[in-house]
Design a protein around this motif. Structure first.
Motif: not given
Length: 250
Positions: A99-109, A152-167
């Motif tokens: 589920t979406v909640k599962d993935l966000i929990s995994l991202a948050a660690g 998920m990336i916001i939940a991780r709160g990492t120092k460097f985020s890379v997005f490959d052509e999000p559009e």
């Protein structure tokens, strides 16, 4: 801060009776220390290869990659994730059974509450009540998946985020919402964001723009320094004129 020092990347092109090397990136040196950096360039210029090298999906043929002074060149994807790098795919992965909640929990660690998950979803413009228990499968649109991935990336709160052509592959409405999400990330982030994109509206909110062409750095600078050349159809930026719409591959 991320540093690329003399990065090159080549692949083998095997044909009957011929095995030669094709260089995708050549001697790329960059320092990414601005809060929001956009990388643009023509199709096949090496932009997505650059993103994968940063994430650790592939390894450079030569050169070094440093994150806050630490050499991460030989680190695996998992090790780089632990070091503080997040990567959002051009086509987000679907996870049947999660589920979406599962993935966000995994991202948050860690196990997070429904309320915490809802906070992350609301930050990317999704009504949490409708999505929190949704399975991450084909029932979700491309735009929905992109925003869940950003949550998920916001939940991780990492120092460097890379997005490959999000559009890539999303409709105009979803794209407009993504722009708002990135503006929000820009205001709140404490780390660096690097986005591979052709879109003028994404380039317009960047602190720094890097132009990759022919596997090399063709130009780099502030929006005011780079955008006139890109929009003016010069040799450094003629390809962006074709990317003002809402979809472009490459």
């Amino acid at each position: 801060m991320l540093e690329l020092q003399h990065i090159s990347y080549e692949v083998s092109e095997q044909t009957p009776g011929n095995d030669r090397k094709a260089e995708i990136l050549h001697d790329v040196s960059l320092t990414v220390e601005d809060r929001f950096v956009a990388v643009t360039g023509p199709n096949g210029s090496g932009k997505s290869t650059l993103a994968k090298l940063i994430a650790g999906i592939i390894k450079p043929t030569s050169g070094r990659i440093l994150l806050d002074g630490t050499d991460i060149t030989d680190m695996s994807i998992t090790e780089r994730a632990r070091a503080g790098i997040s990567f959002a795919f051009q086509q987000p992965v679907r996870f049947k059974g999660l589920t979406v909640k599962d993935l966000i929990s995994l991202a948050a660690g860690k196990s997070i509450s429904v309320g915490q998950a809802c906070t992350y979803l609301s930050e990317v413009g999704l009504c949490a009540k409708e999505y929190i228990n949704r399975e991450v499968n084909a029932s979700l649109s491309g735009g929905e998946l992109k925003r869940i991935e950003i949550a998920m990336i916001i939940a991780r709160g990492t120092k460097f985020s890379v997005f490959d052509e999000p559009e890539a592959g999303i409709d105009l409405w979803s794209f407009n919402n993504l722009i708002d999400v990135f503006r929000g990330m820009y205001e709140k982030t404490k780390g660096n964001i690097l986005i591979i994109s052709h879109q003028e509206r994404i380039l317009d909110i960047a602190d720094k723009i890097i132009v990759i062409s022919g596997g090399r750095v063709a130009a780099q600078g502030t929006k005011d320094e780079i955008m006139p050349a890109l929009l003016g159809n010069t040799s450094a930026g003629c390809y962006v004129a074709a990317g003002k719409g809402d979809k472009k591959n490459g």
